[in-house]
Motif scaffolding. Structure first.
Motif, PDB file in Angstrom:
ATOM      1  N   GLU A  29      -8.647  16.264 -34.540  1.00  0.00           N
ATOM      2  CA  GLU A  29      -8.318  15.046 -33.681  1.00  0.00           C
ATOM      3  C   GLU A  29      -8.659  13.649 -33.858  1.00  0.00           C
ATOM      4  O   GLU A  29      -8.488  12.892 -32.776  1.00  0.00           O
ATOM      5  CB  GLU A  29      -8.958  15.695 -32.276  1.00  0.00           C
ATOM      6  CG  GLU A  29      -8.746  17.001 -31.885  1.00  0.00           C
ATOM      7  CD  GLU A  29      -9.837  17.955 -32.403  1.00  0.00           C
ATOM      8  OE1 GLU A  29     -10.118  18.714 -31.338  1.00  0.00           O
ATOM      9  OE2 GLU A  29     -10.371  17.848 -33.394  1.00  0.00           O
TER      10      GLU A  29
ATOM     11  N   ALA B  54      -6.221  16.476 -23.624  1.00  0.00           N
ATOM     12  CA  ALA B  54      -7.166  16.412 -24.673  1.00  0.00           C
ATOM     13  C   ALA B  54      -6.133  15.879 -25.949  1.00  0.00           C
ATOM     14  O   ALA B  54      -4.970  16.235 -25.905  1.00  0.00           O
ATOM     15  CB  ALA B  54      -7.942  17.782 -25.150  1.00  0.00           C
ATOM     16  N   PRO B  55      -6.837  15.294 -26.926  1.00  0.00           N
ATOM     17  CA  PRO B  55      -6.307  14.986 -28.058  1.00  0.00           C
ATOM     18  C   PRO B  55      -5.570  16.110 -28.741  1.00  0.00           C
ATOM     19  O   PRO B  55      -6.056  17.167 -29.013  1.00  0.00           O
ATOM     20  CB  PRO B  55      -7.350  14.081 -29.064  1.00  0.00           C
ATOM     21  CG  PRO B  55      -8.349  13.851 -28.020  1.00  0.00           C
ATOM     22  CD  PRO B  55      -8.557  15.044 -27.142  1.00  0.00           C
TER      23      PRO B  55
ATOM     24  N   ASP C 270     -15.465  12.766 -31.403  1.00  0.00           N
ATOM     25  CA  ASP C 270     -15.639  12.919 -30.129  1.00  0.00           C
ATOM     26  C   ASP C 270     -17.047  12.357 -29.696  1.00  0.00           C
ATOM     27  O   ASP C 270     -17.940  12.945 -30.246  1.00  0.00           O
ATOM     28  CB  ASP C 270     -15.728  14.739 -29.917  1.00  0.00           C
ATOM     29  CG  ASP C 270     -15.713  14.720 -28.179  1.00  0.00           C
ATOM     30  OD1 ASP C 270     -15.987  13.843 -27.375  1.00  0.00           O
ATOM     31  OD2 ASP C 270     -15.213  15.919 -27.739  1.00  0.00           O
TER      32      ASP C 270
ATOM     33  N   ARG D  90      -7.409  10.830 -31.319  1.00  0.00           N
ATOM     34  CA  ARG D  90      -8.368  10.154 -30.366  1.00  0.00           C
ATOM     35  C   ARG D  90      -8.290   8.716 -30.614  1.00  0.00           C
ATOM     36  O   ARG D  90      -8.250   7.983 -29.440  1.00  0.00           O
ATOM     37  CB  ARG D  90      -9.713  10.760 -30.617  1.00  0.00           C
ATOM     38  CG  ARG D  90     -10.625  10.485 -29.723  1.00  0.00           C
ATOM     39  CD  ARG D  90     -12.255  10.847 -29.945  1.00  0.00           C
ATOM     40  NE  ARG D  90     -11.873  12.262 -29.253  1.00  0.00           N
ATOM     41  CZ  ARG D  90     -11.907  13.499 -30.069  1.00  0.00           C
ATOM     42  NH1 ARG D  90     -12.029  13.393 -31.420  1.00  0.00           N
ATOM     43  NH2 ARG D  90     -12.119  14.701 -29.260  1.00  0.00           N
ATOM     44  N   ARG D  91      -8.089   8.050 -31.675  1.00  0.00           N
ATOM     45  CA  ARG D  91      -8.104   6.684 -31.901  1.00  0.00           C
ATOM     46  C   ARG D  91      -7.014   6.041 -31.635  1.00  0.00           C
ATOM     47  O   ARG D  91      -6.858   4.828 -30.951  1.00  0.00           O
ATOM     48  CB  ARG D  91      -8.318   6.344 -33.329  1.00  0.00           C
ATOM     49  CG  ARG D  91      -9.728   6.618 -33.919  1.00  0.00           C
ATOM     50  CD  ARG D  91      -9.547   6.703 -35.596  1.00  0.00           C
ATOM     51  NE  ARG D  91      -9.750   5.584 -36.099  1.00  0.00           N
ATOM     52  CZ  ARG D  91     -10.762   4.749 -36.807  1.00  0.00           C
ATOM     53  NH1 ARG D  91     -11.630   5.346 -36.912  1.00  0.00           N
ATOM     54  NH2 ARG D  91     -10.675   3.527 -37.252  1.00  0.00           N
TER      55      ARG D  91
ATOM     56  N   ARG E 118      -2.312  12.652 -26.739  1.00  0.00           N
ATOM     57  CA  ARG E 118      -2.990  13.935 -26.206  1.00  0.00           C
ATOM     58  C   ARG E 118      -1.849  14.854 -25.739  1.00  0.00           C
ATOM     59  O   ARG E 118      -0.671  14.485 -25.680  1.00  0.00           O
ATOM     60  CB  ARG E 118      -3.661  13.227 -25.241  1.00  0.00           C
ATOM     61  CG  ARG E 118      -4.872  12.346 -24.954  1.00  0.00           C
ATOM     62  CD  ARG E 118      -5.374  11.804 -23.970  1.00  0.00           C
ATOM     63  NE  ARG E 118      -4.240  10.754 -23.585  1.00  0.00           N
ATOM     64  CZ  ARG E 118      -4.562  10.138 -22.276  1.00  0.00           C
ATOM     65  NH1 ARG E 118      -5.647  10.765 -21.358  1.00  0.00           N
ATOM     66  NH2 ARG E 118      -3.506   9.363 -21.891  1.00  0.00           N
TER      67      ARG E 118
ATOM     68  N   SER F  23      -4.892   7.634 -29.199  1.00  0.00           N
ATOM     69  CA  SER F  23      -4.465   7.984 -27.689  1.00  0.00           C
ATOM     70  C   SER F  23      -3.355   8.973 -27.704  1.00  0.00           C
ATOM     71  O   SER F  23      -2.438   8.635 -26.976  1.00  0.00           O
ATOM     72  CB  SER F  23      -4.513   6.862 -26.781  1.00  0.00           C
ATOM     73  OG  SER F  23      -4.431   7.348 -25.503  1.00  0.00           O
TER      74      SER F  23
END
Length: 425
Positions: free
Chosen positions: A357, A374-375, A3, A361-362, A366, A364
């Protein structure tokens, strides 16, 4: 990817994690500098853009000499905006390159140290005493040749070193293991999936396999596609760029696919037989869940692995890996090592990782949680890596005459066969 907010709120947490992984805190300093440059460049660009918009309105109302001055400034400003845009893009690219080098934040409970600093959490089952039974155990390759199950000579002839053919009962045993693993996964509530074994760079990078593990990956340059080293990769990318319905979580998948690995850096290691090869088939469990549930899901995956290995009647240990032995994406990782009689030690056959996460996050991925979009968290766990399990079955269940006893749980998938007999020459 970590994050980015952590970088500003708790850079020391990132630094400690990187040092525990065996890296240097200097990358955090470089990342902080890149972040400051990026934010400064964005602010400067936005300030100039705001002035540009304001001038546009003034030009529309002006006339004569004033208008000419404004137009001159507008032209100058356009060049400055273009330069600031380029500066902002370059700063953003430097930031993105550096942040992708940062591993997932290591869980506080993970042991410190490197490859040899794991903690044995459990030892399950008792290795056989072959001396008490009156014979010296054969290694898996000798057994495989007696059974007509493994042919490494023709594998090398056709494809090179670390390749093989599974023949006769060897091929049947692989199909039995895959069928049994998928049946168990389905019983546990996983959705079976047959994913592609070729993926785009975004999938490989998104799961963290183009960083420290890039040298172990096969790349088809003409097509810009990668051969996966595990079904984790296509399963992780399955929901990329999606917002998942929170009511659907956790999503649990079991993927069967071939796995391809260069085995870079393994020269001279496990060169005999099929323990360490360039291609093998595998069933991988994969979970998407609420980050708050990730630790519990991790334990669940480990319990499934333990149940499966126990059902094959193999003695094994459960290891909590040290921080320096984690992959880029894992915050915590458990391995299961089965006893290998001819080596007199335990060797890895499964692993399960909590990636929190980081991958989501990488990629995308969510969901809509109570505090916003959020992830999600992602987790993976090997149910069966076929060649290594065959190695363990042959060596642990061999009999003095060269036959191999079939574990009871596997018999229904081998037509009820209780023993694999040597072939007549």
């Amino acid at each position: 990817m970590i994050d980015p907010r952590l970088l500003r709120t708790d850079p020391e947490l990132i630094r400690r994690s990187e040092v525990r992984r065996g890296g240097s805190g200097e990358v955090v300093d470089a990342l902080l500098a890149a972040d400051a440059e990026r934010r400064s460049s964005i602010a400067a660009f936005e300030e100039l853009r705001a002035e540009q918009k304001s001038l546009g309105k003034q030009v529309a109302k002006a006339s004569g000499e004033e208008k000419q001055e404004l137009l001159s400034r507008t032209k100058q400003l356009a060049a400055e905006v273009k330069q600031k845009q380029a500066d902002s893009d370059a700063a953003g690219e430097r930031f993105n390159t550096l942040i992708k080098q940062i591993g997932n934040i290591v869980d506080d409970v993970v042991p410190d140290g490197g490859e040899d600093d794991y903690v044995v959490l459990e030892t399950i089952g008792q290795p056989r005493d072959f001396a008490a039974e009156g014979f010296t155990p054969r290694d898996h390759l000798e057994i495989g040749e007696l059974l007509g199950a493994i042919d490494v000579e023709r594998g090398a002839k056709v494809s090179g070193s670390r390749f093989y053919f599974l023949t006769g009962v060897g091929a049947q045993l692989e199909l039995a293991l895959i069928s049994y693993a998928m049946a168990k996964a389905t019983e546990w509530g996983f959705t079976p999936i047959l994913p592609p074994a070729l993926v785009k760079p975004t999938a490989m990078e998104g799961t963290g396999f183009l960083g420290q593990a890039a040298e172990d990956v096969y790349h088809l340059e003409r097509d810009d596609l990668y051969l996966v080293g595990t079904a984790e990769v296509p399963l992780a990318a399955y929901h990329s760029d999606e917002i998942l319905d929170p009511a659907s979580l956790p999503l649990r998948y079991a993927g069967y696919s071939p796995s391809f690995r260069r085995e870079a850096g393994s020269y001279g290691k496990d060169t005999r037989g099929i323990f360490r090869v360039h291609w093998f088939d595998k069933v991988e469990m994969f979970v998407y869940c609420d980050p708050e549930d990730a630790a519990a899901e991790h334990q669940r995956l480990l319990e499934y692995e333990k149940e499966f290995i126990s059902s094959l009647e193999l003695p094994f240990q459960v290891l909590d890996l040290a921080a320096g032995d984690l992959g880029l994406s894992a915050a915590r990782k458990f391995d299961c090592y089965s006893w290998l009689p001819t080596q007199g030690r335990y060797r890895e056959i499964t692993s399960t990782s909590n990636c929190t996460e980081f991958q989501a996050r990488r990629l995308s991925i969510r969901s809509r949680f109570d505090d916003g979009v959020a992830p999600v968290a992602t987790l993976n766990g090997t149910l069966v890596a076929v060649t290594r399990v065959i190695v363990m079955l042959f060596e642990n269940h061999q009999q003095a005459d060269g036959s191999v006893r079939v574990p009871e749980a596997l018999r229904p998938y081998l037509g009820g066969r209780e023993v694999l007999e040597p072939i007549k020459r």
